[in-house]
Design a protein around this motif. Structure first.
Motif, mmCIF file in Angstrom:
data_model
loop_
_atom_site.group_PDB
_atom_site.id
_atom_site.type_symbol
_atom_site.label_atom_id
_atom_site.label_comp_id
_atom_site.label_asym_id
_atom_site.label_seq_id
_atom_site.Cartn_x
_atom_site.Cartn_y
_atom_site.Cartn_z
ATOM 1 N N SER A 1 0.829 -1.207 0.000
ATOM 2 C CA SER A 1 0.000 0.000 0.000
ATOM 3 C C SER A 1 0.863 1.256 0.000
ATOM 4 O O SER A 1 0.382 2.361 0.238
ATOM 5 C CB SER A 1 -0.919 0.001 1.229
ATOM 6 O OG SER A 1 -0.153 -0.082 2.431
ATOM 7 N N THR A 2 2.133 1.074 -0.274
ATOM 8 C CA THR A 2 3.074 2.196 -0.315
ATOM 9 C C THR A 2 2.635 3.220 -1.354
ATOM 10 O O THR A 2 2.122 2.852 -2.414
ATOM 11 C CB THR A 2 4.483 1.673 -0.675
ATOM 12 O OG1 THR A 2 4.853 0.646 0.239
ATOM 13 C CG2 THR A 2 5.502 2.785 -0.612
ATOM 14 N N SER A 3 2.815 4.479 -1.071
ATOM 15 C CA SER A 3 2.426 5.541 -1.999
ATOM 16 C C SER A 3 3.186 5.397 -3.318
ATOM 17 O O SER A 3 4.279 4.814 -3.367
ATOM 18 C CB SER A 3 2.700 6.913 -1.390
ATOM 19 O OG SER A 3 4.098 7.141 -1.280
ATOM 20 N N VAL A 4 2.594 5.952 -4.374
ATOM 21 C CA VAL A 4 3.244 5.895 -5.688
ATOM 22 C C VAL A 4 4.598 6.585 -5.649
ATOM 23 O O VAL A 4 5.569 6.124 -6.260
ATOM 24 C CB VAL A 4 2.335 6.520 -6.763
ATOM 25 C CG1 VAL A 4 3.075 6.631 -8.096
ATOM 26 C CG2 VAL A 4 1.056 5.711 -6.927
ATOM 27 N N ALA A 5 4.682 7.676 -4.894
ATOM 28 C CA ALA A 5 5.966 8.373 -4.776
ATOM 29 C C ALA A 5 7.021 7.486 -4.133
ATOM 30 O O ALA A 5 8.177 7.449 -4.574
ATOM 31 C CB ALA A 5 5.787 9.663 -3.952
ATOM 32 N N ASP B 1 12.715 10.895 -9.636
ATOM 33 C CA ASP B 1 11.693 11.844 -10.062
ATOM 34 C C ASP B 1 10.390 11.090 -10.318
ATOM 35 O O ASP B 1 10.308 10.271 -11.229
ATOM 36 C CB ASP B 1 12.170 12.563 -11.326
ATOM 37 C CG ASP B 1 11.231 13.669 -11.779
ATOM 38 O OD1 ASP B 1 10.022 13.573 -11.488
ATOM 39 O OD2 ASP B 1 11.700 14.607 -12.430
ATOM 40 N N GLN B 2 9.339 11.355 -9.524
ATOM 41 C CA GLN B 2 8.078 10.642 -9.691
ATOM 42 C C GLN B 2 7.427 10.952 -11.040
ATOM 43 O O GLN B 2 6.815 10.074 -11.654
ATOM 44 C CB GLN B 2 7.099 10.989 -8.562
ATOM 45 C CG GLN B 2 5.793 10.197 -8.660
ATOM 46 C CD GLN B 2 4.778 10.604 -7.613
ATOM 47 O OE1 GLN B 2 5.111 11.272 -6.637
ATOM 48 N NE2 GLN B 2 3.523 10.215 -7.824
ATOM 49 N N SER B 3 7.531 12.181 -11.508
ATOM 50 C CA SER B 3 6.932 12.543 -12.796
ATOM 51 C C SER B 3 7.560 11.730 -13.923
ATOM 52 O O SER B 3 6.866 11.242 -14.834
ATOM 53 C CB SER B 3 7.097 14.042 -13.061
ATOM 54 O OG SER B 3 6.400 14.808 -12.099
ATOM 55 N N TYR B 4 8.875 11.581 -13.869
ATOM 56 C CA TYR B 4 9.585 10.775 -14.865
ATOM 57 C C TYR B 4 9.139 9.318 -14.775
ATOM 58 O O TYR B 4 8.900 8.661 -15.794
ATOM 59 C CB TYR B 4 11.088 10.895 -14.622
ATOM 60 C CG TYR B 4 11.943 10.110 -15.590
ATOM 61 C CD1 TYR B 4 11.892 10.349 -16.954
ATOM 62 C CD2 TYR B 4 12.828 9.132 -15.117
ATOM 63 C CE1 TYR B 4 12.689 9.629 -17.840
ATOM 64 C CE2 TYR B 4 13.623 8.414 -15.989
ATOM 65 C CZ TYR B 4 13.554 8.669 -17.351
ATOM 66 O OH TYR B 4 14.340 7.951 -18.213
ATOM 67 N N SER C 1 3.588 4.801 -17.877
ATOM 68 C CA SER C 1 2.457 4.928 -18.802
ATOM 69 C C SER C 1 2.866 4.575 -20.220
ATOM 70 O O SER C 1 2.107 3.944 -20.963
ATOM 71 C CB SER C 1 1.900 6.357 -18.754
ATOM 72 O OG SER C 1 1.406 6.665 -17.463
ATOM 73 N N ARG C 2 4.074 4.951 -20.599
ATOM 74 C CA ARG C 2 4.554 4.662 -21.945
ATOM 75 C C ARG C 2 4.782 3.160 -22.127
ATOM 76 O O ARG C 2 4.480 2.596 -23.178
ATOM 77 C CB ARG C 2 5.846 5.418 -22.203
ATOM 78 C CG ARG C 2 6.362 5.332 -23.640
ATOM 79 C CD ARG C 2 7.703 6.041 -23.753
ATOM 80 N NE ARG C 2 7.640 7.406 -23.225
ATOM 81 C CZ ARG C 2 8.712 8.092 -22.852
ATOM 82 N NH1 ARG C 2 9.917 7.537 -22.900
ATOM 83 N NH2 ARG C 2 8.582 9.322 -22.404
ATOM 84 N N ALA C 3 5.292 2.496 -21.084
ATOM 85 C CA ALA C 3 5.609 1.071 -21.193
ATOM 86 C C ALA C 3 4.370 0.185 -21.133
ATOM 87 O O ALA C 3 4.271 -0.820 -21.841
ATOM 88 C CB ALA C 3 6.587 0.665 -20.085
ATOM 89 N N TYR C 4 3.390 0.549 -20.274
ATOM 90 C CA TYR C 4 2.267 -0.347 -20.012
ATOM 91 C C TYR C 4 0.915 0.212 -20.435
ATOM 92 O O TYR C 4 -0.104 -0.468 -20.297
ATOM 93 C CB TYR C 4 2.228 -0.706 -18.521
ATOM 94 C CG TYR C 4 3.527 -1.304 -18.028
ATOM 95 C CD1 TYR C 4 4.032 -2.481 -18.568
ATOM 96 C CD2 TYR C 4 4.273 -0.675 -17.026
ATOM 97 C CE1 TYR C 4 5.231 -3.019 -18.126
ATOM 98 C CE2 TYR C 4 5.467 -1.214 -16.571
ATOM 99 C CZ TYR C 4 5.937 -2.379 -17.126
ATOM 100 O OH TYR C 4 7.123 -2.925 -16.686
ATOM 101 N N GLY C 5 0.891 1.445 -20.922
ATOM 102 C CA GLY C 5 -0.358 2.020 -21.398
ATOM 103 C C GLY C 5 -1.343 2.335 -20.302
ATOM 104 O O GLY C 5 -2.562 2.406 -20.557
ATOM 105 N N ILE C 6 -0.869 2.530 -19.093
ATOM 106 C CA ILE C 6 -1.723 2.783 -17.940
ATOM 107 C C ILE C 6 -0.895 3.500 -16.881
ATOM 108 O O ILE C 6 0.332 3.332 -16.816
ATOM 109 C CB ILE C 6 -2.290 1.454 -17.383
ATOM 110 C CG1 ILE C 6 -3.394 1.694 -16.360
ATOM 111 C CG2 ILE C 6 -1.178 0.591 -16.798
ATOM 112 C CD1 ILE C 6 -4.104 0.414 -15.937
ATOM 113 N N THR C 7 -1.528 4.333 -16.064
ATOM 114 C CA THR C 7 -0.785 5.035 -15.021
ATOM 115 C C THR C 7 -0.493 4.081 -13.860
ATOM 116 O O THR C 7 -1.201 3.077 -13.680
ATOM 117 C CB THR C 7 -1.583 6.228 -14.482
ATOM 118 O OG1 THR C 7 -2.760 5.746 -13.808
ATOM 119 C CG2 THR C 7 -1.972 7.171 -15.615
ATOM 120 N N PRO C 8 0.525 4.385 -13.060
ATOM 121 C CA PRO C 8 0.806 3.523 -11.898
ATOM 122 C C PRO C 8 -0.392 3.376 -10.961
ATOM 123 O O PRO C 8 -0.667 2.279 -10.467
ATOM 124 C CB PRO C 8 1.976 4.241 -11.208
ATOM 125 C CG PRO C 8 2.641 5.013 -12.299
ATOM 126 C CD PRO C 8 1.535 5.449 -13.212
#
Length: 283
Positions: free
Chosen positions: A246-250, A260-263, A269-276
């Motif tokens: 349940s760790t935060s995305v950051a 860098d979380q934005s990176y 998203s580019r690799a899997y076609g979906i956001t984390p």
């Protein structure tokens, strides 16, 4: 890099078997890897490109490929849009404990560094027999009837008999590839240090080669650059964390080696076609 011990659900039965699709990158990502187990790939439908050390070759419906332990390998998409295949990975400690039989029938395969892989073509002969045995093992694994382990161990040894016959009747596939061992050392370094800063100099130093040679070896054996390889490995580790904690995305980004979380979000998203975040929610 090698598979973790968690690959085997049952420590008493060191065996992994599953039907996979190349687009899903379940266990077989497009990253080159190696492990201390033997591997059998059975193509049920479609085609795939299999690369073992520096040799790349197609596998089509009905084909079977054996990959010996400690051989660098990876799969990537072939001419068709999808490939459905069975993967059987067996720990060598599942094989016979009878020392004489092991020495006569198992060691010649495991100890031959030049016997990196065998491709059995078509839907008949050894390919059909091995494919049927793999299918039977998969069926037994799901039933788990009393004593099913004995049946599985017996079928694994039947597969090994076909491998022994192939080993005895054919020339070695390729001479021992020293460069493949160099890449193993570099990918091992990435596996051990992915959660911290890694430079091209660090990777090259782990393999004892120059920066330019490092880049050439990754292109030749892993079909990617060292930096792209590091990023993809980090992304795969992040997927595990997203689904298992349940760790935060950051924090997931940081623990996976992304400062860098934005990176991290863009690459994911580019690799899997979906956001984390959507991946974590199972969207």
């Amino acid at each position: 890099m090698s598979y973790d011990e968690e690959l085997f659900e049952d420590g008493d039965l060191p065996l992994y078997i599953k039907t996979e699709h190349i687009a899903e990158h379940d266990v077989h990502s497009d990253l080159a890897h190696w492990h201390d187990r033997i591997e059998i790939i059975v193509i049920n439908r479609g085609s795939v490109i299999c690369q073992v050390n520096s040799e790349a070759f197609p596998l089509h419906t009905g084909d079977v490929c054996f990959i010996n332990h400690r051989q660098l390998h990876h799969l990537r998409a072939g001419d068709e849009s999808e490939c459905c295949h069975d993967v059987l990975i067996v720990g060598t400690d599942l094989l016979t404990r009878n020392s004489r039989i092991f020495e006569r029938c198992i060691s010649p395969i495991l100890d031959d560094a030049d016997f990196s892989h065998v491709r059995f073509e078509g839907t008949g002969g050894p390919a059909a027999e091995i494919a049927a045995l793999v299918g039977r093992i998969k069926h037994l694994r799901t039933l788990e009837d009393p004593g099913y382990e004995l049946e599985i161990v017996a079928d694994v040894h039947r597969i090994f008999r076909q491998l022994l016959l192939a080993h005895a009747s054919m020339h070695v596939v390729a001479p021992t590839d020293a460069n493949a061992r160099v890449l193993q050392r570099m990918t091992d370094y990435i596996r051990d240090h992915y959660d911290g800063p890694i430079s091209l100099d660090d990777i090259a130093r782990a393999g004892g080669v120059s920066r330019s040679q490092c880049t050439k070896l990754f292109k030749r054996y892993a079909a990617t650059s060292p930096v792209a390889f590091v990023n993809r490995y980090r992304l795969e580790q992040s997927r595990v964390l997203l689904r298992s904690s349940s760790t935060s995305v950051a924090e997931v980004a940081s623990r996976s080696g992304f400062a860098d979380q934005s990176y991290f979000n863009r690459l994911f998203s580019r690799a899997y076609g979906i956001t984390p975040l959507s991946y974590r929610k199972g969207v």
